[in-house]
Design a protein around this motif. Structure first.
Motif, PDB file in Angstrom:
ATOM      1  N   ASP A  29       0.833  -1.189   0.000  1.00 31.68           N
ATOM      2  CA  ASP A  29       0.000   0.000   0.000  1.00 31.68           C
ATOM      3  C   ASP A  29       0.876   1.251   0.000  1.00 31.68           C
ATOM      4  OD1 ASP A  29      -2.178  -1.735   2.271  1.00 31.68           O
ATOM      5  OD2 ASP A  29      -2.360  -1.526   0.096  1.00 31.68           O
ATOM      6  N   ASN A  30       0.221   2.401  -0.081  1.00 29.61           N
ATOM      7  CA  ASN A  30       0.926   3.679   0.003  1.00 29.61           C
ATOM      8  C   ASN A  30       2.032   3.816  -1.051  1.00 29.61           C
ATOM      9  OD1 ASN A  30      -0.607   4.433   2.311  1.00 29.61           O
ATOM     10  ND2 ASN A  30       0.750   3.176   3.576  1.00 29.61           N
ATOM     11  N   ARG A  31       1.721   3.403  -2.262  1.00 29.54           N
ATOM     12  CA  ARG A  31       2.737   3.445  -3.315  1.00 29.54           C
ATOM     13  C   ARG A  31       3.157   4.868  -3.650  1.00 29.54           C
ATOM     14  NH1 ARG A  31       0.457  -0.083  -8.150  1.00 29.54           N
ATOM     15  NH2 ARG A  31      -1.407   1.156  -7.651  1.00 29.54           N
ATOM     16  N   VAL A  32       2.229   5.796  -3.579  1.00 29.60           N
ATOM     17  CA  VAL A  32       2.564   7.181  -3.917  1.00 29.60           C
ATOM     18  C   VAL A  32       3.594   7.734  -2.938  1.00 29.60           C
ATOM     19  CG1 VAL A  32       1.694   9.527  -4.139  1.00 29.60           C
ATOM     20  CG2 VAL A  32       0.340   7.622  -5.014  1.00 29.60           C
ATOM     21  N   ASP A  33       3.354   7.554  -1.657  1.00 28.65           N
ATOM     22  CA  ASP A  33       4.308   8.040  -0.655  1.00 28.65           C
ATOM     23  C   ASP A  33       5.651   7.346  -0.794  1.00 28.65           C
ATOM     24  OD1 ASP A  33       2.443   9.765   0.420  1.00 28.65           O
ATOM     25  OD2 ASP A  33       1.807   8.374   2.005  1.00 28.65           O
ATOM     26  N   ARG A  34       5.609   6.058  -1.072  1.00 25.60           N
ATOM     27  CA  ARG A  34       6.856   5.293  -1.156  1.00 25.60           C
ATOM     28  C   ARG A  34       7.676   5.689  -2.380  1.00 25.60           C
ATOM     29  NH1 ARG A  34       8.135  -0.500  -1.992  1.00 25.60           N
ATOM     30  NH2 ARG A  34       5.987  -0.842  -2.605  1.00 25.60           N
ATOM     31  N   ILE A  35       7.017   5.904  -3.524  1.00 27.77           N
ATOM     32  CA  ILE A  35       7.780   6.296  -4.719  1.00 27.77           C
ATOM     33  C   ILE A  35       8.374   7.684  -4.545  1.00 27.77           C
ATOM     34  CG2 ILE A  35       5.835   7.290  -6.010  1.00 27.77           C
ATOM     35  CD1 ILE A  35       8.805   5.281  -7.457  1.00 27.77           C
TER      36      ILE A  35
ATOM     37  N   MET B  98      12.303   8.282  -4.928  1.00 24.35           N
ATOM     38  CA  MET B  98      12.831   9.241  -5.904  1.00 24.35           C
ATOM     39  C   MET B  98      13.691  10.298  -5.226  1.00 24.35           C
ATOM     40  SD  MET B  98      11.931   8.290  -8.931  1.00 24.35           S
ATOM     41  CE  MET B  98      11.860   9.709 -10.012  1.00 24.35           C
ATOM     42  N   LYS B  99      13.317  10.698  -4.028  1.00 20.12           N
ATOM     43  CA  LYS B  99      14.117  11.676  -3.276  1.00 20.12           C
ATOM     44  C   LYS B  99      15.494  11.106  -2.977  1.00 20.12           C
ATOM     45  CE  LYS B  99      13.963  14.626   0.847  1.00 20.12           C
ATOM     46  NZ  LYS B  99      15.288  14.256   1.395  1.00 20.12           N
TER      47      LYS B  99
ATOM     48  N   GLY C  61       8.030  -3.973  -5.811  1.00 22.27           N
ATOM     49  CA  GLY C  61       6.695  -4.369  -5.414  1.00 22.27           C
ATOM     50  C   GLY C  61       5.622  -3.384  -5.845  1.00 22.27           C
ATOM     51  N   PHE C  62       5.988  -2.463  -6.711  1.00 21.27           N
ATOM     52  CA  PHE C  62       5.005  -1.504  -7.207  1.00 21.27           C
ATOM     53  C   PHE C  62       4.092  -2.119  -8.256  1.00 21.27           C
ATOM     54  CE2 PHE C  62       8.105   1.996  -6.007  1.00 21.27           C
ATOM     55  CZ  PHE C  62       7.360   2.397  -4.924  1.00 21.27           C
TER      56      PHE C  62
END
Length: 215
Positions: free
Chosen positions: A3-9, A13-14, A150-151
Motif C-alpha cells: 500500500d501507500n505506493r505514492v508516498d513510497r515512490i 525518488m528523493k 513491489g510496485f
C-alpha cells in the motif's frame, strides 16, 4: 502489492536524486535523440554512444542521413549491433520525416509510434529527452526494478508503464527513467543486485534469497 505506493515512490525518488545526477537535457535535437534511441535498442550505452558519434560525424543532419549511403551508414553504426536492420530503419525514418513532417520530429506519441522501428519505449524516450514532455519510458531496468520494488506485478513493459502511470505523480515522470536506469546499472543489477549497499533497501519488497522480505 504494498500500500501507500505514492508516498513510497516519492521517498525513493528523493533518495535516488540524492545519489545520482539527472542526465535529462532539454532542448536537444529531437532528430538526434530519435536516432540515438533507435540505435540503443538491444545494445549497451557505450555502444550506442559510439555508433551515434560515428554516424553524425559523417552525416550531421537528417538530410545528410536520408541521402547517405546505406553501406556507409551500416559501417558507421556497426558498434550498436543489428546494424543492417537499424541502418534501414534510420534511412526510412529520415525519409518519412522529410516527406511528411518537413524534416521535423513530431512530439506526439501516436505519430512517433507510426514510424518504422519506433515502439512505445522509443517514442516515450523521445518525448522525455527531446521535448521534456511527461512520459515513462519502460526499458529493462524500469520493468525489472518496478517489479522488485513491489510496485507492479507485470510480465510486459507495456503493463508496467500503464501501472506506473496510474500512481506515480506526473511531476516525477520525466526523471523516473533516468534515475532508475542509473540505479539499475550500479546497484539493482539484473543478476547479483547489491542489496547490502542499496540506499532504498528498507523501501523495497525484494529479497535476493527469498524474493520476499520477512515482515
Amino acid at each position: 502489492m504494498t500500500d501507500n505506493r505514492v508516498d513510497r515512490i516519492k521517498k525513493i525518488m528523493k533518495i535516488l536524486n540524492e545519489n545520482y545526477t539527472i542526465r535529462v537535457v532539454c532542448n536537444r535535437d529531437p532528430y538526434k535523440v530519435l536516432i540515438r534511441t533507435i540505435l540503443s535498442q538491444r545494445t549497451r550505452d557505450e555502444n550506442t554512444d559510439q555508433a551515434t558519434e560515428n554516424l553524425f560525424s559523417v552525416y550531421p543532419d537528417i538530410y545528410a542521413v536520408a541521402d547517405g549511403s546505406i553501406e556507409k551508414i551500416q559501417e558507421l553504426i556497426k558498434p550498436a549491433g543489428f546494424y543492417r536492420v537499424k541502418a534501414g530503419r534510420i534511412k526510412e525514418v529520415s525519409r518519412i520525416l522529410i516527406d511528411q513532417y518537413g524534416g521535423e520530429v513530431p512530439d506526439d506519441l501516436k505519430e512517433l509510434m507510426s514510424l518504422p522501428g519506433v515502439g512505445r519505449k522509443t517514442a516515450n524516450c523521445v518525448l522525455v529527452f527531446a521535448f521534456n514532455e511527461p512520459a515513462i519510458p519502460v526499458d529493462t531496468h524500469v520493468h525489472r526494478i518496478s517489479n522488485r520494488w513491489g510496485f507492479v506485478d507485470t510480465k510486459k513493459p507495456e503493463d508496467t508503464e500503464k501501472e506506473l502511470m496510474s500512481f506515480v505523480p506526473k511531476d516525477l515522470w520525466i526523471e523516473l527513467n533516468d534515475l532508475m536506469v542509473q540505479f539499475g546499472q550500479t546497484i539493482c543489477k539484473p543478476t547479483s543486485p547489491q542489496c547490502e549497499i542499496c540506499p532504498i533497501y528498507d523501501l523495497c519488497d525484494y529479497d535476493p534469497l527469498n524474493d520476499e522480505k520477512d515482515n
